[in-house]
Motif scaffolding. Structure first.
Motif, PDB file in Angstrom:
ATOM      1  N   LEU A  49       7.959   3.059  -1.111  1.00 52.24           N
ATOM      2  CA  LEU A  49       7.761   1.775  -0.837  1.00 52.24           C
ATOM      3  C   LEU A  49       8.820   1.518   0.401  1.00 52.24           C
ATOM      4  CD1 LEU A  49      10.754   1.041  -2.029  1.00 52.24           C
ATOM      5  CD2 LEU A  49       9.411  -0.294  -3.874  1.00 52.24           C
ATOM      6  N   ASP A 108       9.040   1.834   4.331  1.00 53.58           N
ATOM      7  CA  ASP A 108       8.052   2.032   5.534  1.00 53.58           C
ATOM      8  C   ASP A 108       8.443   3.227   6.330  1.00 53.58           C
ATOM      9  OD1 ASP A 108       6.880  -0.508   5.043  1.00 53.58           O
ATOM     10  OD2 ASP A 108       7.530  -1.343   6.881  1.00 53.58           O
ATOM     11  N   THR A 132       2.192   1.541   3.771  1.00 53.20           N
ATOM     12  CA  THR A 132       3.278   1.798   2.450  1.00 53.20           C
ATOM     13  C   THR A 132       2.680   1.192   1.228  1.00 53.20           C
ATOM     14  OG1 THR A 132       5.066   1.180   3.987  1.00 53.20           O
ATOM     15  CG2 THR A 132       5.236   0.596   1.697  1.00 53.20           C
ATOM     16  N   ALA A 157       3.561   1.550  -1.978  1.00 51.39           N
ATOM     17  CA  ALA A 157       4.253   0.953  -3.173  1.00 51.39           C
ATOM     18  C   ALA A 157       3.825   1.557  -4.515  1.00 51.39           C
ATOM     19  CB  ALA A 157       4.265  -0.500  -3.270  1.00 51.39           C
ATOM     20  N   LEU A 166      -2.819  -1.168  -1.784  1.00 47.13           N
ATOM     21  CA  LEU A 166      -2.363  -1.369  -0.381  1.00 47.13           C
ATOM     22  C   LEU A 166      -2.478  -0.017   0.451  1.00 47.13           C
ATOM     23  CD1 LEU A 166       1.377  -2.724  -1.302  1.00 47.13           C
ATOM     24  CD2 LEU A 166      -0.545  -3.801  -0.976  1.00 47.13           C
ATOM     25  N   ASP A 181      -3.872  -0.889   3.861  1.00 50.38           N
ATOM     26  CA  ASP A 181      -2.944  -2.047   4.713  1.00 50.38           C
ATOM     27  C   ASP A 181      -2.640  -1.304   6.189  1.00 50.38           C
ATOM     28  OD1 ASP A 181      -2.958  -3.745   2.493  1.00 50.38           O
ATOM     29  OD2 ASP A 181      -1.246  -4.101   2.427  1.00 50.38           O
ATOM     30  N   PHE A 220       3.997  -1.294  -7.838  1.00 49.98           N
ATOM     31  CA  PHE A 220       4.734  -2.271  -7.335  1.00 49.98           C
ATOM     32  C   PHE A 220       6.271  -2.456  -7.900  1.00 49.98           C
ATOM     33  CE2 PHE A 220       0.480  -3.817  -6.639  1.00 49.98           C
ATOM     34  CZ  PHE A 220       0.587  -3.827  -5.175  1.00 49.98           C
ATOM     35  N   TYR A 264       9.365  -2.649   0.651  1.00 48.80           N
ATOM     36  CA  TYR A 264       8.498  -3.366   0.108  1.00 48.80           C
ATOM     37  C   TYR A 264       9.188  -4.000  -1.175  1.00 48.80           C
ATOM     38  CZ  TYR A 264       3.902  -5.074  -1.557  1.00 48.80           C
ATOM     39  OH  TYR A 264       2.978  -6.194  -1.915  1.00 48.80           O
TER      40      TYR A 264
END
Length: 456
Positions: free
Chosen positions: A82, A84, A90, A92, A97, A100, A129, A208
């Motif tokens: 998480l 960058d 990223t 997570a 994601l 993304d 997450f 994140y």
């Protein structure tokens, strides 16, 4: 070498690199070979071989030319998934994601450690997450605790891959985040050191979030000295400023409420034995009820956990759409509980938090607080994957002790203190009130060999 580079401490490896006995390029190559040959493929989500070899070659050139950047130049590090990393999405720990936008730059702390000469070898797996203390991930697999010899056991989370990568001897240090225990729990379960800094000690750009009021960072490593070195670099310092603080006269406060509730006998025995060793080494130990501990859980019962409210605010749109079906259903269930916390409830939690932090600071003063990092050793993976009720109950118990420190804005370091059932590691958590990180780390430097006892 009698020991692989990844199984060395940062300090041990630094001596070899700075003295010319090991070259950063050879170290990086050996680390990647160990990772590729390691049986557990769930530890890392991404390897950064091209970037790492470029960074290792640059470190090697500096060292040959007498331009070392310092103690960490050429040292490999793994990053939780998480942070960058320039040019990568990223994720997570989630598949939602994965497509993304790619990060335009490294997270701030990734950049700082790159400036110190560290070599980023990969991203480690995590709870989706960051919302679990167990480390189970249905998308990328669950890293297996390398200390378990009887059956597969959880790694602890959410920095699961980070804990396993260090404990398995793949890297000397891995970076984690800690919102409710996510550095200290995997450290305790895997028998390594985990340091959670005071909230706000490090730049959080490019990390994140889970709950911005509680999120903090810290390394998982082999010893406290390594954590001190990494801490300095994460704050842009060229050398550590932490001074070893003597154990003679150290005042330790052991809470009498909450933290020992339902604790396994082996955990209590290992903790008390370590405490006795500290006392014999000169520490003064007192025991007392910390009323704020009970009040924190009363607040959760009345208004919901702060972490859940903030996690729901972050993810509520995702939970209302098709992405929810692609997430770990246990993460979805837990996050949706945050909808029950109204704005008025949230403000009451924040107001009470400020009062409780002040109350505890007055009670604790300059003392350090000591209790078991987790009240149990790492349990088997299988039953937790099959039984949601058991999963949530175990997750709550796993997070209980460490989450107190996040709510009260403490810094803390988990140090192995012995073993419990099935020979699994037990961690002793030393904590200090907010912004007393130097005092905590300085004491931990002196206390670590005493706390460890015979634990290797």
């Amino acid at each position: 070498m009698s020991k692989s580079f990844g199984a060395m401490s940062v300090a041990q490896l630094s001596v070899l690199i700075q003295g010319g006995a090991a070259d950063p390029v050879g170290v990086a190559e050996a680390v990647f070979e160990s990772i590729v040959n390691h049986a557990d493929k769930a530890v890392f989500t991404t390897l950064l071989e091209s970037r790492a070899m470029e960074e290792a070659r640059a470190a090697s050139k500096r060292l040959r030319e007498g331009r070392s950047l310092g103690l960490l130049d050429g040292i490999p590090i793994a990053w939780k998934d998480l942070f960058d990393i320039e040019g990568l999405a990223t994720t997570a720990g989630s598949v939602v994601l994965a497509k993304d936008m790619l990060a335009k730059r490294d997270a701030a702390v990734v950049g700082l450690l790159r400036q110190a000469g560290m070599v980023a070898v990969g991203r480690t797996n995590m709870s989706e997450f960051a919302f679990s203390g167990l480390g189970i991930n249905p998308h990328y697999g669950t890293p297996v605790n390398p200390r378990g010899t009887d059956l597969p056991r959880i790694p602890g989370g959410s920095s699961s891959g980070a804990g396993v990568a260090v404990a398995a001897g793949l890297v000397p240090v891995a970076m984690g985040t800690d919102t409710g225990g996510s550095v200290r729990i995997p450290a305790a379960f895997n028998g390594i050191v985990g340091y959670k800094a005071t909230h706000g000690r490090y730049a959080m750009a490019g990390v994140y979030p889970l709950a911005k009021s509680l999120d903090s960072l810290g390394p998982l490593c082999r010893n406290v000295r390594d954590a001190v070195w990494i801490d300095a670099a994460m704050r842009g310092l060229t050398a550590p400023a932490v001074i070893v603080r003597p154990l003679q006269g150290l005042e330790l406060l052991v809470p009498e409420n909450v933290v020992f509730d339902g604790a396994e006998p082996g955990v209590v025995a290992a903790f008390e034995a370590a405490l006795d060793r500290l006392h014999k080494a000169g520490a003064q130990v007192s025991r007392a009820v910390i009323p704020a501990f009970d009040e924190i859980f009363d607040l959760m019962t009345s208004y919901g956990p702060l972490v859940t409210a903030e996690a729901f605010a972050l993810h509520h749109e995702r939970l209302a759409g098709p992405d929810a079906d692609r997430m770990d259903h246990r993460v979805v269930m837990r996050t949706r509980l945050g909808a029950k916390t109204t704005l008025a409830d949230y403000l009451r939690i924040l107001e009470a938090r400020g009062r409780l932090i002040a109350d505890v600071e007055r009670l604790v003063g300059d003392r350090l607080i000591a209790f078991p990092t987790v009240a149990h050793v790492a349990p088997p993976i299988g039953p937790l994957e099959q039984d949601d009720e058991l999963f949530f109950a175990t997750n709550n118990k796993t997070l209980r002790n460490t989450a107190l420190g996040n709510f009260l804005d403490w810094c803390g370091v988990s140090i192995p203190c012995g073993t419990g059932v099935s020979g699994m590691p037990v961690g002793l958590l030393l904590s200090a009130t907010a912004r007393r990180d130097e005092a905590l780390l300085g004491t931990a430097l002196a206390a670590e060999p005493v706390i460890r006892g015979d634990f290797a």
